[in-house]
Scaffold this motif. Structure first.
Motif, PDB file in Angstrom:
ATOM      1  N   GLY A  51      -8.095   2.276   0.170  1.00  0.00           N
ATOM      2  CA  GLY A  51      -8.648   3.082  -1.370  1.00  0.00           C
ATOM      3  C   GLY A  51      -7.335   2.841  -2.158  1.00  0.00           C
ATOM      4  O   GLY A  51      -6.281   2.477  -1.811  1.00  0.00           O
ATOM      5  N   LEU A  52      -7.658   3.876  -3.174  1.00  0.00           N
ATOM      6  CA  LEU A  52      -6.489   3.647  -4.519  1.00  0.00           C
ATOM      7  C   LEU A  52      -5.294   4.422  -4.224  1.00  0.00           C
ATOM      8  O   LEU A  52      -5.888   5.414  -3.690  1.00  0.00           O
ATOM      9  N   TYR A  53      -4.198   4.492  -4.703  1.00  0.00           N
ATOM     10  CA  TYR A  53      -2.860   5.627  -4.796  1.00  0.00           C
ATOM     11  C   TYR A  53      -1.854   5.558  -5.780  1.00  0.00           C
ATOM     12  O   TYR A  53      -2.060   4.112  -6.319  1.00  0.00           O
ATOM     13  N   ALA A  54      -1.975   6.689  -6.474  1.00  0.00           N
ATOM     14  CA  ALA A  54      -0.571   6.748  -7.297  1.00  0.00           C
ATOM     15  C   ALA A  54       0.271   7.573  -7.270  1.00  0.00           C
ATOM     16  O   ALA A  54      -0.163   8.498  -6.445  1.00  0.00           O
ATOM     17  N   VAL A  55       1.803   7.069  -7.443  1.00  0.00           N
ATOM     18  CA  VAL A  55       2.270   7.820  -7.109  1.00  0.00           C
ATOM     19  C   VAL A  55       2.610   9.331  -8.116  1.00  0.00           C
ATOM     20  O   VAL A  55       3.082   8.784  -9.250  1.00  0.00           O
ATOM     21  N   LEU A  56       2.972  11.022  -7.439  1.00  0.00           N
ATOM     22  CA  LEU A  56       3.241  11.315  -8.144  1.00  0.00           C
ATOM     23  C   LEU A  56       4.709  11.929  -8.477  1.00  0.00           C
ATOM     24  O   LEU A  56       4.966  12.306  -9.984  1.00  0.00           O
ATOM     25  N   GLU A  57       5.046  11.907  -7.350  1.00  0.00           N
ATOM     26  CA  GLU A  57       6.382  13.085  -7.304  1.00  0.00           C
ATOM     27  C   GLU A  57       6.869  11.405  -6.048  1.00  0.00           C
ATOM     28  O   GLU A  57       6.758  12.235  -5.084  1.00  0.00           O
ATOM     29  N   GLY A  58       8.364  11.151  -5.583  1.00  0.00           N
ATOM     30  CA  GLY A  58       8.622  11.376  -5.279  1.00  0.00           C
ATOM     31  C   GLY A  58       8.530   9.325  -4.713  1.00  0.00           C
ATOM     32  O   GLY A  58       8.736   8.652  -6.297  1.00  0.00           O
ATOM     33  N   ALA A  59       8.329   8.755  -3.764  1.00  0.00           N
ATOM     34  CA  ALA A  59       7.938   7.119  -3.952  1.00  0.00           C
ATOM     35  C   ALA A  59       7.792   6.553  -2.595  1.00  0.00           C
ATOM     36  O   ALA A  59       7.850   8.246  -1.291  1.00  0.00           O
ATOM     37  N   VAL A  60       7.063   5.362  -2.502  1.00  0.00           N
ATOM     38  CA  VAL A  60       6.868   5.116  -1.525  1.00  0.00           C
ATOM     39  C   VAL A  60       7.547   3.266  -1.076  1.00  0.00           C
ATOM     40  O   VAL A  60       7.663   2.341  -1.673  1.00  0.00           O
ATOM     41  N   ARG A  61       7.541   3.413  -0.181  1.00  0.00           N
ATOM     42  CA  ARG A  61       8.062   1.848   0.521  1.00  0.00           C
ATOM     43  C   ARG A  61       6.966   0.400   1.314  1.00  0.00           C
ATOM     44  O   ARG A  61       6.112   1.138   1.799  1.00  0.00           O
ATOM     45  N   ILE A  62       6.751  -0.259   0.238  1.00  0.00           N
ATOM     46  CA  ILE A  62       5.878  -0.827   0.660  1.00  0.00           C
ATOM     47  C   ILE A  62       7.062  -2.656   1.482  1.00  0.00           C
ATOM     48  O   ILE A  62       7.521  -3.189   0.705  1.00  0.00           O
ATOM     49  N   GLY A  63       6.635  -2.668   2.280  1.00  0.00           N
ATOM     50  CA  GLY A  63       7.150  -3.444   3.696  1.00  0.00           C
ATOM     51  C   GLY A  63       6.675  -4.120   4.480  1.00  0.00           C
ATOM     52  O   GLY A  63       5.285  -3.764   5.001  1.00  0.00           O
ATOM     53  N   GLU A  85      -4.942  -1.737  -4.755  1.00  0.00           N
ATOM     54  CA  GLU A  85      -6.107  -2.397  -5.133  1.00  0.00           C
ATOM     55  C   GLU A  85      -6.659  -3.417  -4.600  1.00  0.00           C
ATOM     56  O   GLU A  85      -7.391  -4.098  -4.873  1.00  0.00           O
ATOM     57  N   ILE A  86      -5.357  -4.407  -3.897  1.00  0.00           N
ATOM     58  CA  ILE A  86      -5.459  -5.187  -3.513  1.00  0.00           C
ATOM     59  C   ILE A  86      -7.288  -5.363  -2.287  1.00  0.00           C
ATOM     60  O   ILE A  86      -7.838  -6.061  -2.431  1.00  0.00           O
ATOM     61  N   CYS A  87      -6.586  -4.388  -1.430  1.00  0.00           N
ATOM     62  CA  CYS A  87      -7.559  -4.341  -0.935  1.00  0.00           C
ATOM     63  C   CYS A  87      -9.440  -3.811  -1.992  1.00  0.00           C
ATOM     64  O   CYS A  87     -10.380  -4.354  -0.669  1.00  0.00           O
ATOM     65  N   PHE A  89     -11.146  -5.198  -3.734  1.00  0.00           N
ATOM     66  CA  PHE A  89     -10.950  -6.982  -4.466  1.00  0.00           C
ATOM     67  C   PHE A  89     -11.748  -7.359  -2.911  1.00  0.00           C
ATOM     68  O   PHE A  89     -12.919  -8.284  -3.412  1.00  0.00           O
ATOM     69  N   ASP A  90     -11.075  -7.688  -2.068  1.00  0.00           N
ATOM     70  CA  ASP A  90     -10.789  -8.431  -0.753  1.00  0.00           C
ATOM     71  C   ASP A  90     -12.140  -7.114   0.383  1.00  0.00           C
ATOM     72  O   ASP A  90     -12.393  -8.631   1.033  1.00  0.00           O
ATOM     73  N   GLY A  91     -11.717  -6.331   0.394  1.00  0.00           N
ATOM     74  CA  GLY A  91     -12.328  -5.554   1.750  1.00  0.00           C
ATOM     75  C   GLY A  91     -11.741  -6.146   2.892  1.00  0.00           C
ATOM     76  O   GLY A  91     -11.739  -5.288   3.636  1.00  0.00           O
ATOM     77  N   GLN A  92     -10.625  -6.661   2.961  1.00  0.00           N
ATOM     78  CA  GLN A  92      -9.700  -6.316   3.788  1.00  0.00           C
ATOM     79  C   GLN A  92      -8.348  -5.572   4.668  1.00  0.00           C
ATOM     80  O   GLN A  92      -8.604  -4.872   3.549  1.00  0.00           O
ATOM     81  N   ALA A  93      -8.273  -6.443   5.606  1.00  0.00           N
ATOM     82  CA  ALA A  93      -6.989  -5.699   5.743  1.00  0.00           C
ATOM     83  C   ALA A  93      -5.961  -5.331   4.865  1.00  0.00           C
ATOM     84  O   ALA A  93      -5.582  -6.491   4.398  1.00  0.00           O
ATOM     85  N   ARG A  94      -5.194  -3.978   5.127  1.00  0.00           N
ATOM     86  CA  ARG A  94      -3.995  -3.748   4.380  1.00  0.00           C
ATOM     87  C   ARG A  94      -2.941  -5.417   4.822  1.00  0.00           C
ATOM     88  O   ARG A  94      -2.806  -5.574   5.981  1.00  0.00           O
ATOM     89  N   THR A  95      -1.861  -5.333   3.522  1.00  0.00           N
ATOM     90  CA  THR A  95      -1.217  -7.023   3.833  1.00  0.00           C
ATOM     91  C   THR A  95       0.018  -6.240   4.277  1.00  0.00           C
ATOM     92  O   THR A  95       0.963  -7.121   4.875  1.00  0.00           O
ATOM     93  N   HIS A  96       0.707  -4.857   4.628  1.00  0.00           N
ATOM     94  CA  HIS A  96       1.888  -4.290   4.778  1.00  0.00           C
ATOM     95  C   HIS A  96       1.672  -2.865   4.681  1.00  0.00           C
ATOM     96  O   HIS A  96       0.512  -2.162   4.675  1.00  0.00           O
ATOM     97  N   ASP A  97       3.140  -1.690   5.414  1.00  0.00           N
ATOM     98  CA  ASP A  97       3.304  -0.957   5.887  1.00  0.00           C
ATOM     99  C   ASP A  97       3.249  -0.107   4.577  1.00  0.00           C
ATOM    100  O   ASP A  97       3.986  -0.690   3.365  1.00  0.00           O
ATOM    101  N   ALA A  98       3.703   1.097   4.505  1.00  0.00           N
ATOM    102  CA  ALA A  98       3.411   1.913   3.474  1.00  0.00           C
ATOM    103  C   ALA A  98       3.882   2.888   3.579  1.00  0.00           C
ATOM    104  O   ALA A  98       3.628   3.580   4.844  1.00  0.00           O
ATOM    105  N   PHE A  99       5.238   3.196   4.017  1.00  0.00           N
ATOM    106  CA  PHE A  99       5.325   4.752   4.277  1.00  0.00           C
ATOM    107  C   PHE A  99       6.287   5.344   3.269  1.00  0.00           C
ATOM    108  O   PHE A  99       6.834   5.471   2.084  1.00  0.00           O
TER     109      PHE A  99
END
Length: 228
Positions: A51-63, A85-87, A89-99
């Motif tokens: 799904g789709l996410y929005a940051v309300l507080e803090g931060a998320v590392r994408i890499g 949002e990328i997934c 459109f194409d329904g494929q797996a996540r391209t990177h890590d999110a912590f």
């Protein structure tokens, strides 16, 4: 935290604030709160779409991290940014890590719920495409800078981009919660090189440095360095 607070925070961002009110309402109506502790994984490369996410507080590392443990930090996603949002459109797996970079609060709209919403209102696909195209535009700019710009200019430009929320904030921030090692990873520079550039800028009175923070004291001079 109620939905009016969610809306107020998200309205600081260009993308959400320019959505049709009906779509804003639909997204907020479908969203659920996710709380992450520092270092907690949200998703990893290869995971199915969630799904789709929005940051309300803090931060998320994408890499991502290679087998030797070296990290490629693509971005630090802060409020009020949306991501994932990328997934969609194409329904494929996540391209990177999110912590989670630290304790953070996210809005989450599950993939199935969002797809059902778009099935009912297919004209809204354009708004999601605009969100993805903004990320693609910034990716091209970063690739060009990596090839053509000297390290100091790249660093100056990245600080300005982060301060401006990558074009999403109406009012740029002066103080960035950004450890030097994270900035170095974003720019593919060594920690030593990054520290030296930052110290030089500090000596010129362009920025101020404190633990985990970078304050932009003279945006005009920093912007001049970013165009070299």
């Amino acid at each position: 935290m109620d939905k009016q607070v969610w809306r107020t925070r998200l309205m600081r961002g260009q993308w959400f604030s320019h959505l049709p009110v009906s779509l804003q309402d639909s997204l907020l109506g479908a969203a659920r709160i996710r709380q992450l502790s520092a270092g907690q994984c949200l998703f990893q490369r290869g995971d199915p779409p969630c799904g789709l996410y929005a940051v309300l507080e803090g931060a998320v590392r994408i890499g991502s991290v290679n087998e030797q443990g070296k990290e490629a930090l693509l971005s630090l996603v802060e409020a009020p940014h949306w991501f994932g949002e990328i997934c969609l459109f194409d329904g494929q797996a996540r391209t990177h890590d999110a912590f989670a970079a630290g304790p953070c609060t996210l809005l989450h709209i599950p993939q199935s719920v969002l797809l059902a919403l778009l099935e009912e209102q297919p004209t809204h696909w354009r708004q999601l495409a605009l969100l993805m195209s903004q990320k693609l535009r910034m990716t091209f700019i970063n690739l060009e800078q990596l090839s053509l710009m000297p390290a100091q200019a790249r660093l100056a430009h990245r600080l300005l981009m982060i301060a401006e929320g990558y074009g999403q904030l109406d009012e740029p921030r002066r103080v960035l919660q950004l450890p030097q090692e994270q900035l170095a990873a974003m720019l593919s520079l060594s920690r030593q090189t990054t520290n030296q550039i930052l110290r030089d800028l500090q000596g010129q009175g362009i920025i101020g440095l404190s633990y985990g923070e970078i304050e932009i004291l003279d945006p005009g001079r920093l912007r001049a360095l970013a165009t070299i």
